[in-house]
Design an enzyme around this catalytic site. Structure first.
Site, PDB file in Angstrom:
ATOM      1  N   CYS A   1       0.843  -1.198   0.000  1.00 24.92           N
ATOM      2  CA  CYS A   1       0.000   0.000   0.000  1.00 24.92           C
ATOM      3  C   CYS A   1       0.876   1.246   0.000  1.00 24.92           C
ATOM      4  O   CYS A   1       1.722   1.416   0.873  1.00 24.92           O
ATOM      5  CB  CYS A   1      -0.909   0.016   1.214  1.00 24.92           C
ATOM      6  SG  CYS A   1      -1.789   1.575   1.406  1.00 24.92           S
TER       7      CYS A   1
ATOM      8  N   CYS B   1      -1.559   0.233   9.354  1.00 27.32           N
ATOM      9  CA  CYS B   1      -0.775  -1.002   9.214  1.00 27.32           C
ATOM     10  C   CYS B   1       0.630  -0.711   9.724  1.00 27.32           C
ATOM     11  O   CYS B   1       1.487  -0.263   8.964  1.00 27.32           O
ATOM     12  CB  CYS B   1      -0.682  -1.408   7.750  1.00 27.32           C
ATOM     13  SG  CYS B   1      -2.206  -2.020   7.068  1.00 27.32           S
TER      14      CYS B   1
ATOM     15  N   CYS C   1      -6.631 -10.892  23.729  1.00 24.84           N
ATOM     16  CA  CYS C   1      -6.136 -10.005  22.667  1.00 24.84           C
ATOM     17  C   CYS C   1      -4.909  -9.247  23.149  1.00 24.84           C
ATOM     18  O   CYS C   1      -4.459  -8.322  22.503  1.00 24.84           O
ATOM     19  CB  CYS C   1      -7.233  -9.063  22.200  1.00 24.84           C
ATOM     20  SG  CYS C   1      -7.969  -8.115  23.526  1.00 24.84           S
TER      21      CYS C   1
END
Ligand code: SAH
Length: 464
Positions: free
Chosen positions: A78, A87, A419
């Site tokens: 990207c 990201c 998480c």
């Protein structure tokens, strides 16, 4: 511990070998044990960096030059990845990302959990990565605004700011996003619909929310507007209904001066109020405001493992703490006698109940409240029992009271879905000291190109 004498000052140049990644994906390199955090630097890189801010125990530095690139460095697919910041580690090959995540979990178990290398080796399974680490997100929210030339743009906020970098094709999202956004831009340009501007609180269109049911192909678009209606809405509908899979078009009214994206009022202007999706064989109804896992493919793998670790025969009573919209509860209910879910957000429990109904699941009951309050209360007042307890807490992990109550309730098995491997390791230590044995640890990658990693663990009671 030897005190580090801080000798680095702003604007000094340093040469660093990056060894690790910080919690926000910054590269970490050390000089005599003194760590520097450098954005966009990756483990294995040798870099030149300029000190931006030096504190007593650490410094922030800016990447000036890569002297020797890490062998795992790739050309990020990207073009916007640096400006966006969504990201954090896209420039690291996917394989290296997985290894990094696996090691992160291992190290936390070792350093925070105090588990021995040998113990970890016995219980730890390889990370479950994605087959396709792009286009995995089923939900995206794109802000609208004006560029310097006054053109309407949509894309993403440049890291930590509210200026919009135009990009209709985020590679984490579904390809339909681009088509839909182009239609919305075309509608706004043709019908002279203004984007919202934060500074002046003027303009109409704030955000577009796009969601897709991966298993059904159904698409939802919801425009968030700073107004009571959408002028010439039929012109927007005309365009959007040509997109294959379009199922629901709506707007959400948000007139507040706020960073919260969605408003409370939703008005459906075409098609259904919601879309559907499946995780495994469980169906979910998703409206613009529903909570739903953003990577359903990996979620299915994660929760299937949780189900496997719960090892149900059909006779068990199971508690699912931090149950959200009941994804795990409904998965478990198919194999258990009775499931009780506990969740703090009332709306999520509404969704959980609705989802139980859609799937004709009658052996799942849900409580709104804090796990650390509901569980002890149910146990003390009603003597509730559990064969298996599943927890899927937020990043801060389980409350001490919750852990202690679980130990008192003595379920045969505890399945811990996490998480954040640091708080996971902390909680596992407490559970293992309280009479449980750690049997399985499997990391699962739900968020490729970010530093996040999920882990699912199985614990068995040892002293009966
Ligand atoms: N398994 C869930 C997602 C879990 S995410 C699903 O399938 O939807 C963690 C959840 O814990 C969130 O929904 C959050 O609202 C909830 N939560 C946070 N703190 C809590 C607490 N103290 N007690 C109960 N639930 C809590």
């Amino acid at each position: 511990m030897k005190e580090i004498i801080q000798e680095y000052k702003k604007d000094m140049m340093v040469t660093l070998t990056i060894e690790d990644l910080g919690s926000d994906g910054e590269g970490i390199g050390k000089l005599d044990g003194y760590p520097f955090f450098v954005k966009d630097a990756l483990p294995g890189d040798v870099i030149e960096a300029k000190v931006m801010k030096a504190k007593k125990n650490y410094a922030y530095a800016r990447l000036i030059k890569i002297l020797e690139p890490s062998k795992d460095r790739i050309q990020p697919p990207c073009g916007c990845h640096k400006q966006c910041g969504g990201c954090q580690i896209q420039a690291l090959s996917y394989e290296a990302q997985l290894t990094y995540k696996e090691n992160k979990v291992k190290n936390h178990l070792l350093r925070i959990g105090g588990f021995l290398e040998r113990e970890i080796k016995q219980v730890m399974n390889p990370i479950i990565g994605m087959e396709e680490p792009f286009h995995y997100r089923n939900k995206a929210q794109f802000p609208f605004g004006l560029d310097k030339e006054g053109r309407i743009v949509t894309g993403f906020y440049a890291g930590r700011t509210h200026s919009i970098i135009p990009n209709t094709d985020c590679i984490l999202g579904v390809p339909e996003n681009q088509v839909i956004l182009e239609h919305i831009l075309d509608y706004m340009n043709t019908e002279q619909i203004k984007p919202y501007q934060e500074e002046t609180h003027q303009g109409l269109v704030r955000h577009a929310l796009i969601r897709k049911g991966f298993a059904t192909g159904e698409l939802m678009v919801c425009l968030v507007i700073n107004g009571g209606s959408l002028p010439k809405q039929e012109k927007l509908i005309e365009r959007l209904q040509t997109v294959p899979g379009m199922t629901s078009i709506s707007y959400s009214i948000n007139r507040e001066k706020t960073n919260v994206i969605m408003g409370d009022t939703i008005k459906t202007i075409w098609g259904s109020e919601s879309i559907r999706d499946f995780i495994g064989s469980v169906e979910f109804k998703i409206s613009p405001l529903s909570f739903y896992q953003v990577n359903p493919v990996q979620t299915e793998k994660l929760y299937s493992l949780a189900l496997e670790y719960a090892n149900l025969s059909g006779q068990e009573t199971v508690w699912d703490l931090y149950c959200g919209i009941g994804t795990i509860s409904l998965f478990l209910a198919q194999k258990a006698k009775q499931v009780y879910g506990v969740e703090i957000v009332p709306q999520a429990i509404e969704d959980a109940k609705e989802n139980a109904k859609i799937n004709h699941i009658t052996n799942a009951e849900f409580y709104v409240g804090k796990a650390e309050e509901v569980l002890p209360e149910q146990y003390e007042k009603h003597g509730v029992y559990a064969d298996v307890i599943v927890v899927d807490p937020p990043r801060k992990g389980c409350d001490e009271v919750t852990l202690q109550t679980m130990l008192t309730m003595k379920p045969k098995r505890i399945v811990y879905v996490s998480c954040d491997s640091a708080t996971l390791a902390r909680d596992l230590r407490i559970l293992c000291d309280g009479g449980y044995e750690l049997c399985e640890v499997t990391p699962v990658d739900q968020f490729g190109h970010t530093v996040h990693v999920e882990t699912v663990c199985c614990l068995q009671r040892v002293n009966m």
